[in-house]
Design an enzyme around this catalytic site. Structure first.
Site, PDB file in Angstrom:
ATOM      1  N   ASP A 135      -7.469  22.687  -8.545  1.00  0.00           N
ATOM      2  CA  ASP A 135      -7.605  21.625  -9.531  1.00  0.00           C
ATOM      3  C   ASP A 135      -6.939  22.158 -10.798  1.00  0.00           C
ATOM      4  O   ASP A 135      -7.464  23.036 -11.477  1.00  0.00           O
ATOM      5  CB  ASP A 135      -9.083  21.319  -9.761  1.00  0.00           C
ATOM      6  CG  ASP A 135      -9.305  20.150 -10.717  1.00  0.00           C
ATOM      7  OD1 ASP A 135      -8.442  19.937 -11.585  1.00  0.00           O
ATOM      8  OD2 ASP A 135     -10.352  19.479 -10.603  1.00  0.00           O
TER       9      ASP A 135
ATOM     10  N   ARG B 293       0.825  -1.213   0.000  1.00  0.00           N
ATOM     11  CA  ARG B 293       0.000   0.000   0.000  1.00  0.00           C
ATOM     12  C   ARG B 293       0.857   1.260   0.000  1.00  0.00           C
ATOM     13  O   ARG B 293       0.416   2.325  -0.429  1.00  0.00           O
ATOM     14  CB  ARG B 293      -0.937  -0.021   1.209  1.00  0.00           C
ATOM     15  CG  ARG B 293      -2.172   0.839   1.013  1.00  0.00           C
ATOM     16  CD  ARG B 293      -2.958   1.064   2.285  1.00  0.00           C
ATOM     17  NE  ARG B 293      -3.353  -0.148   2.959  1.00  0.00           N
ATOM     18  CZ  ARG B 293      -2.995  -0.445   4.223  1.00  0.00           C
ATOM     19  NH1 ARG B 293      -2.233   0.375   4.914  1.00  0.00           N
ATOM     20  NH2 ARG B 293      -3.399  -1.568   4.776  1.00  0.00           N
TER      21      ARG B 293
ATOM     22  N   LYS C  84      -6.435  12.515 -17.374  1.00  0.00           N
ATOM     23  CA  LYS C  84      -6.528  13.342 -18.567  1.00  0.00           C
ATOM     24  C   LYS C  84      -5.164  13.416 -19.266  1.00  0.00           C
ATOM     25  O   LYS C  84      -4.780  12.490 -19.940  1.00  0.00           O
ATOM     26  CB  LYS C  84      -7.067  14.729 -18.199  1.00  0.00           C
ATOM     27  CG  LYS C  84      -8.311  14.679 -17.287  1.00  0.00           C
ATOM     28  CD  LYS C  84      -9.533  14.115 -17.977  1.00  0.00           C
ATOM     29  CE  LYS C  84     -10.675  13.736 -17.050  1.00  0.00           C
ATOM     30  NZ  LYS C  84     -11.178  14.770 -16.160  1.00  0.00           N
TER      31      LYS C  84
HETATM   32  C1  LIG Z   1     -11.974  14.574 -14.987  1.00  0.00           C
HETATM   33  C2  LIG Z   1     -11.736  15.632 -13.996  1.00  0.00           C
HETATM   34  C3  LIG Z   1     -11.565  15.335 -12.651  1.00  0.00           C
HETATM   35  C4  LIG Z   1     -11.740  13.941 -12.095  1.00  0.00           C
HETATM   36  O1  LIG Z   1     -10.841  13.024 -12.550  1.00  0.00           O
HETATM   37  P1  LIG Z   1     -11.229  11.474 -12.603  1.00  0.00           P
HETATM   38  O2  LIG Z   1      -9.913  10.801 -12.798  1.00  0.00           O
HETATM   39  O3  LIG Z   1     -12.182  11.320 -13.740  1.00  0.00           O
HETATM   40  O4  LIG Z   1     -11.851  11.117 -11.275  1.00  0.00           O
HETATM   41  C5  LIG Z   1     -11.287  16.359 -11.786  1.00  0.00           C
HETATM   42  N1  LIG Z   1     -11.190  17.633 -12.209  1.00  0.00           N
HETATM   43  C6  LIG Z   1     -11.351  17.959 -13.487  1.00  0.00           C
HETATM   44  C7  LIG Z   1     -11.229  19.390 -13.891  1.00  0.00           C
HETATM   45  C8  LIG Z   1     -11.640  16.990 -14.428  1.00  0.00           C
HETATM   46  O5  LIG Z   1     -11.847  17.331 -15.705  1.00  0.00           O
END
Ligand SMILES: *Cc1c(COP(=O)(O)O)cnc(C)c1O
Length: 399
Positions: free
Chosen positions: A189, A63, A214
């Site tokens: 973010d 982990r 992404k």
């Molecule tokens: C897709 C996304 C997330 C979440 O990511 P996941 O891996 O799909 O959980 C968070 N913030 C933004 C801006 C996103 O586009």
């Protein structure tokens, strides 16, 4: 975990050299191999106990990761000057929820940007509310005026720039300065830009979150999130991540690390293709507005010019009139654009989006329905031809 020497190199070079664990991962192998492990065996009870006293140092239990995950985490840390370390999570949402759970306690107040990613809002309005944390949403364009919203109970300001779906670029340095003056933590973010186009910690943010799903992974085949933090915040976040039992598989870490190495050249292509398509769309009579941080007309475009070193391939448009059926006619007939969630892979995507219901501090007023595009690495001429046929379908359906 810090690699201060490496941080003197340019970001493009760091993408290649960061996180190479030569000593542990096998001399001479360019990519750290996939180390799969749960149990780690010790030669003696004494050795096991010694390892237990230093669980953050070397192999201990699966982990806590293996050199495969450490290499990726170190590489991400290497892209953020000022970072202490990076934690990996099984999705971007898991990374966001861990940051919120780590920092917020019952009675605390969270200031959340009104253009936040929808699942981020869901955590605030669901789990956090249940735990006695109050969320107040703020206008993404608030800038330094956020100071007036900071109260005795404000513990965290959460940013997302550009905003999800609507692409407002925030005045990150001004918001972080106001937060610092009051001893409030900031988290962002940073998925749209990645540290390559916007090193968030250098702009005053304490904690930078990526949906690695992404652009870091870049090939639409792995879910992952990351949290990179300054020395004052890393240890507490790490404790929370461990308490929550968050970890990623070495196979996924390997794929994410492979994606990371080409992030620079992929982003350049996404930017070039995205701008070509966005500029073309801006000239079409069926398009009321293009929401692309690098184009004038996007709220915060000047801030993007000041703070970012480039654009990625995600942006939006607002159609000129029409309804959902006309928008659907446009999207359904596209040949080269996939219809689906997520983005950041090498392929283009089109998604109908309806931001109005996701705003509480601001309102979304639009001339027509909206579409979010992700521009992949295809030739933009082909994408434009596809969209041109799509706008013609929209035009006929609109009448
Ligand atoms: C897709 C996304 C997330 C979440 O990511 P996941 O891996 O799909 O959980 C968070 N913030 C933004 C801006 C996103 O586009």
């Amino acid at each position: 975990m810090r690699d201060d020497d490496g941080k003197r190199l340019k970001p493009g070079t760091r993408l290649v050299t960061a996180g190479r664990h030569e000593s542990v991962a096998g001399r001479g192998i360019v990519n750290p191999p996939v180390w799969r492990a749960s149990t780690i065996l010790y030669d003696s009870v004494a050795e096991l106990r010694a390892a237990g006293r230093k669980p953050d140092d070397g192999l201990f239990y699966g982990r806590r990761g293996t050199p495969t995950q450490w290499s990726l985490a170190d590489a991400l840390t290497g892209l953020e000057p000022g970072a202490e370390g990076t934690l990996l999570f099984p999705s971007g949402v898991a990374a966001i929820s861990a940051v919120l759970l780590s920092l917020l306690s019952p009675g605390d107040e969270l200031l959340m940007v009104d253009s936040a990613y929808e699942p981020t809002r869901a955590i605030c309005d669901g789990m956090l509310r249940r735990f006695g944390v109050t969320t107040r949403y703020y206008d993404p364009m608030i800038g330094g005026d956020i100071a007036a919203m900071i109260g005795e109970k404000t513990r965290l300001i959460f940013l997302e720039s550009p905003g999800s779906l609507t692409f407002e670029v925030q005045d990150v340095p001004a918001i972080c300065a106001a937060a610092k003056a009051r001893g409030v933590t900031t988290a962002i973010d940073n998925t749209w830009a990645t540290p390559l186009l916007f090193p968030a910690l250098s702009h005053g943010v304490d904690i930078s979150i990526l949906a690695c799903t992404k652009y870091i992974v870049g090939h639409s085949d792995v879910m992952m999130g990351s949290v990179t933090a300054t020395p004052g915040h890393y240890a507490a976040l790490r404790r929370t991540a461990m308490e929550l039992g968050q970890c990623v598989s070495p196979d996924d870490a390997y794929l994410a690390a492979r994606g990371l190495r080409t992030l620079g050249l992929r982003l350049r292509q996404h930017e070039e293709g995205g701008l070509a398509v966005a500029r073309w769309l801006a000239e079409q009579p069926q398009v009321a507005r293009v929401l692309h941080p690098a184009l004038p007309g996007c709220p915060g475009h000047d801030l993007w010019k000041r703070d970012f070193s480039g654009a990625s391939g995600l942006f939006g448009i607002v159609l000129n009139g029409g309804d959902d059926a006309a928008r659907t006619a446009l999207i359904d007939g596209l040949d080269l654009f996939g219809i689906g969630f997520s983005w950041g892979g090498y392929e283009s995507l089109a998604l109908p989006v309806d931001p109005a219901g996701l705003r509480t501090a601001t309102t979304w007023a639009a001339e027509g329905p909206a579409i979010r595009f992700h521009i992949g690495i295809e030739d933009p001429d082909d994408l434009i031809a596809d969209l041109s046929r799509g706008l013609a379908r929209f035009e006929s359906a609109r009448r």
